[in-house]
Design an enzyme around this catalytic site. Structure first.
Site, PDB file in Angstrom:
ATOM      1  N   HIS A  65      50.347  42.019  10.634  1.00  0.00           N
ATOM      2  CA  HIS A  65      49.562  41.108   9.939  1.00  0.00           C
ATOM      3  C   HIS A  65      48.537  40.489  10.646  1.00  0.00           C
ATOM      4  CE1 HIS A  65      53.213  41.690   6.872  1.00  0.00           C
ATOM      5  NE2 HIS A  65      52.597  42.405   6.911  1.00  0.00           N
ATOM      6  N   LYS A  71      48.870  29.100  14.352  1.00  0.00           N
ATOM      7  CA  LYS A  71      49.791  29.602  13.671  1.00  0.00           C
ATOM      8  C   LYS A  71      50.948  29.363  15.463  1.00  0.00           C
ATOM      9  CE  LYS A  71      50.897  34.125  12.789  1.00  0.00           C
ATOM     10  NZ  LYS A  71      51.194  35.339  11.431  1.00  0.00           N
ATOM     11  N   TYR A 132      57.493  29.768  11.025  1.00  0.00           N
ATOM     12  CA  TYR A 132      55.877  29.802  11.633  1.00  0.00           C
ATOM     13  C   TYR A 132      55.489  28.680  11.044  1.00  0.00           C
ATOM     14  CZ  TYR A 132      54.973  33.460   8.233  1.00  0.00           C
ATOM     15  OH  TYR A 132      55.465  33.815   7.023  1.00  0.00           O
ATOM     16  N   ASP A 168      53.845  47.289   4.586  1.00  0.00           N
ATOM     17  CA  ASP A 168      54.282  48.078   6.545  1.00  0.00           C
ATOM     18  C   ASP A 168      53.675  49.393   6.690  1.00  0.00           C
ATOM     19  OD1 ASP A 168      53.855  45.069   6.767  1.00  0.00           O
ATOM     20  OD2 ASP A 168      54.707  44.530   7.713  1.00  0.00           O
TER      21      ASP A 168
END
Length: 183
Positions: A65, A71, A132, A168
């Protein structure tokens, strides 16, 4: 105390964040990152606005992604294989892949700048919790992703039959997203 070790990688802007661990008979304490050290060493001003927690069972593969945010990622437990891909069109490292294995023997965080896509694959027999911190709010409109088995990336995943979401399974390849880069 500021004993942060920040290591560069082969992908510009992708940084390994190592912090000391302090153990005693109760357990341990570790800071995951310090904004002042990231700014001093990496020249990066990071202001997290949203913290996310992902729980993945054994053999789960999430990603690849590439949301448009900076991040800091940190797997809390278990063993994970992480693959990061540079999808910045203007980057000299476009299409470059960097992989890491993070486990109890070597646990660290990663600073992943906007324009890099990341994934994780659980390789331990137990579930993994992954947190995250991001510098933009998720609203569901930024869903760039790349096929986990993209032949141009040739990532050597440690799990041959991973558990993957429907999304995905159907992500485009890097070549599909950026055909001009493959002429």
């Amino acid at each position: 105390m500021n004993n942060q070790s920040i290591k560069t990688t082969s992908i510009p802007g992708l940084l390994i964040l190592e912090r000391p661990i302090f153990k005693d008979d109760r357990g341990f304490f570790r800071e995951i990152f310090r904004a002042d050290a990231l700014e001093k060493v990496g020249g990066i001003r990071f202001e997290g606005v949203q913290m996310n927690h992902s729980h993945s069972e054994a053999k789960v593969l999430r990603g690849i992604h590439g949301e448009r945010w900076n991040k800091i990622v940190y797997p809390l437990n278990g063993e994970v294989f992480v693959a990061i891909v540079d999808i910045r069109e203007e980057s000299p490292g476009f299409g470059k892949v960097e992989t890491f294995t993070i486990d109890d023997d070597y646990r660290f965080g990663l600073f992943i700048p906007s324009g890099l896509a990341n994934s994780l694959c659980v390789i331990s027999d137990t579930a993994v919790d992954y947190i995250y911190l991001v510098d933009a709010y998720w609203d569901g409109t930024d869903t760039r992703a790349i096929a986990w088995d993209d032949p141009d990336l040739a990532i050597e995943w440690p799990i041959k039959d991973p558990i993957i979401s429907e999304r995905d399974k159907n992500n485009p390849t890097l070549r599909d997203l950026f055909p001009e880069k493959f002429k």
